[in-house]
Design a protein around this motif. Structure first.
Motif, PDB file in Angstrom:
ATOM      1  N   TYR A  50    -144.742 -24.890 -24.858  1.00  0.00           N
ATOM      2  CA  TYR A  50    -144.497 -25.094 -26.636  1.00  0.00           C
ATOM      3  C   TYR A  50    -144.018 -23.993 -27.132  1.00  0.00           C
ATOM      4  O   TYR A  50    -144.307 -23.027 -26.675  1.00  0.00           O
ATOM      5  N   LEU A  93    -156.772 -20.310 -26.790  1.00  0.00           N
ATOM      6  CA  LEU A  93    -155.652 -21.352 -26.369  1.00  0.00           C
ATOM      7  C   LEU A  93    -156.422 -22.403 -25.515  1.00  0.00           C
ATOM      8  O   LEU A  93    -157.194 -21.920 -24.665  1.00  0.00           O
ATOM      9  N   TYR A 128    -155.008 -24.144 -35.017  1.00  0.00           N
ATOM     10  CA  TYR A 128    -153.783 -24.882 -35.187  1.00  0.00           C
ATOM     11  C   TYR A 128    -153.672 -25.879 -34.260  1.00  0.00           C
ATOM     12  O   TYR A 128    -153.759 -25.738 -33.077  1.00  0.00           O
ATOM     13  N   ASP A 129    -153.307 -26.990 -34.933  1.00  0.00           N
ATOM     14  CA  ASP A 129    -153.499 -28.312 -34.072  1.00  0.00           C
ATOM     15  C   ASP A 129    -151.941 -28.227 -33.457  1.00  0.00           C
ATOM     16  O   ASP A 129    -150.881 -28.409 -34.306  1.00  0.00           O
ATOM     17  N   ILE A 130    -151.579 -28.267 -32.111  1.00  0.00           N
ATOM     18  CA  ILE A 130    -150.437 -28.128 -31.326  1.00  0.00           C
ATOM     19  C   ILE A 130    -149.692 -29.298 -31.626  1.00  0.00           C
ATOM     20  O   ILE A 130    -148.392 -29.137 -31.675  1.00  0.00           O
ATOM     21  N   VAL A 186    -145.885 -20.810 -25.834  1.00  0.00           N
ATOM     22  CA  VAL A 186    -147.109 -20.875 -24.973  1.00  0.00           C
ATOM     23  C   VAL A 186    -146.358 -21.355 -23.402  1.00  0.00           C
ATOM     24  O   VAL A 186    -145.455 -22.309 -23.365  1.00  0.00           O
ATOM     25  N   LEU A 206    -154.911 -23.931 -30.895  1.00  0.00           N
ATOM     26  CA  LEU A 206    -154.691 -22.754 -30.884  1.00  0.00           C
ATOM     27  C   LEU A 206    -155.759 -22.152 -31.772  1.00  0.00           C
ATOM     28  O   LEU A 206    -155.562 -22.517 -33.053  1.00  0.00           O
ATOM     29  N   LYS A 246    -155.440 -29.432 -27.290  1.00  0.00           N
ATOM     30  CA  LYS A 246    -153.975 -29.137 -28.006  1.00  0.00           C
ATOM     31  C   LYS A 246    -154.602 -28.295 -29.302  1.00  0.00           C
ATOM     32  O   LYS A 246    -154.131 -28.707 -30.298  1.00  0.00           O
ATOM     33  N   LEU A 297    -144.238 -23.118 -31.269  1.00  0.00           N
ATOM     34  CA  LEU A 297    -144.982 -23.535 -32.275  1.00  0.00           C
ATOM     35  C   LEU A 297    -144.622 -22.814 -33.429  1.00  0.00           C
ATOM     36  O   LEU A 297    -144.485 -21.439 -33.435  1.00  0.00           O
ATOM     37  N   SER A 326    -155.407 -25.791 -24.392  1.00  0.00           N
ATOM     38  CA  SER A 326    -154.109 -26.870 -24.309  1.00  0.00           C
ATOM     39  C   SER A 326    -154.653 -28.335 -24.147  1.00  0.00           C
ATOM     40  O   SER A 326    -153.877 -29.239 -24.189  1.00  0.00           O
ATOM     41  N   ALA A 347    -150.319 -17.434 -24.543  1.00  0.00           N
ATOM     42  CA  ALA A 347    -149.736 -17.693 -25.839  1.00  0.00           C
ATOM     43  C   ALA A 347    -149.419 -16.303 -26.406  1.00  0.00           C
ATOM     44  O   ALA A 347    -150.302 -15.617 -26.527  1.00  0.00           O
TER      45      ALA A 347
END
Length: 155
Positions: free
Chosen positions: A62, A94, A114-116, A47, A101, A99, A64, A96, A36
């Motif tokens: 991703y 991270l 941080y909700d992906i 990501v 960060l 989900k 973001l 994944s 990331a």
């Protein structure tokens, strides 16, 4: 007991356009090496997954928006002469599979998640440090890297 043959190592370059991992991090998910990295002066975080067939190819998983999450677009700062630049946040982990960060907001000194999927930023800890260390298992054990190593040995 080992065979006496040193393990084979190779260098994996960062995704195109990225020269260092100062504000980013590595991770793994479902056997894939990931990284990331901040982009666009910190307004987004990209990501990437390492391609399973090419050790030097990364796929974008991703992108973001930190601007939306933090509610601002001014993340990159410098001194009066414009020489020294830093980001207001650092990516520290991270995950994944879950989900998420994890970021450190260096201005407010907060550890954030941080909700992906939803893009929601949540506070984990107030008054945090900026030197978090994140444990990541040995990457040579990842199936993708093991298969690449095996292919190199057979060449």
């Amino acid at each position: 007991m080992g065979s006496g043959i040193p393990p084979r190592h190779f260098t994996v370059k960062l995704p195109h356009g990225h020269s260092d991992l100062v504000s980013g991090c590595f991770g793994k998910s479902s056997g894939f090496l990931q990284c990331a990295l901040p982009e666009e002066s910190g307004r987004t975080v990209a990501v990437f997954n390492l391609d399973s067939y090419h050790s030097d190819k990364w796929s974008l998983k991703y992108r973001l928006s930190m601007g939306i999450a933090f509610g601002r677009d001014d993340f990159l700062h410098g001194d009066d002469e414009g020489w020294f630049h830093w980001l207001d946040y650092q990516i520290v982990a991270l995950d994944s599979e879950k989900k998420v960060l994890f970021l450190v907001d260096k201005v407010r000194m907060k550890l954030l998640s941080y909700d992906i999927i939803t893009g929601k930023l949540s506070e984990v800890e107030d008054g945090c440090r900026t030197d978090y260390l994140y444990y990541v298992a040995c990457y040579s054990k990842l199936p993708i890297l093991s298969s690449l190593e095996h292919r190199q040995e057979t060449l």
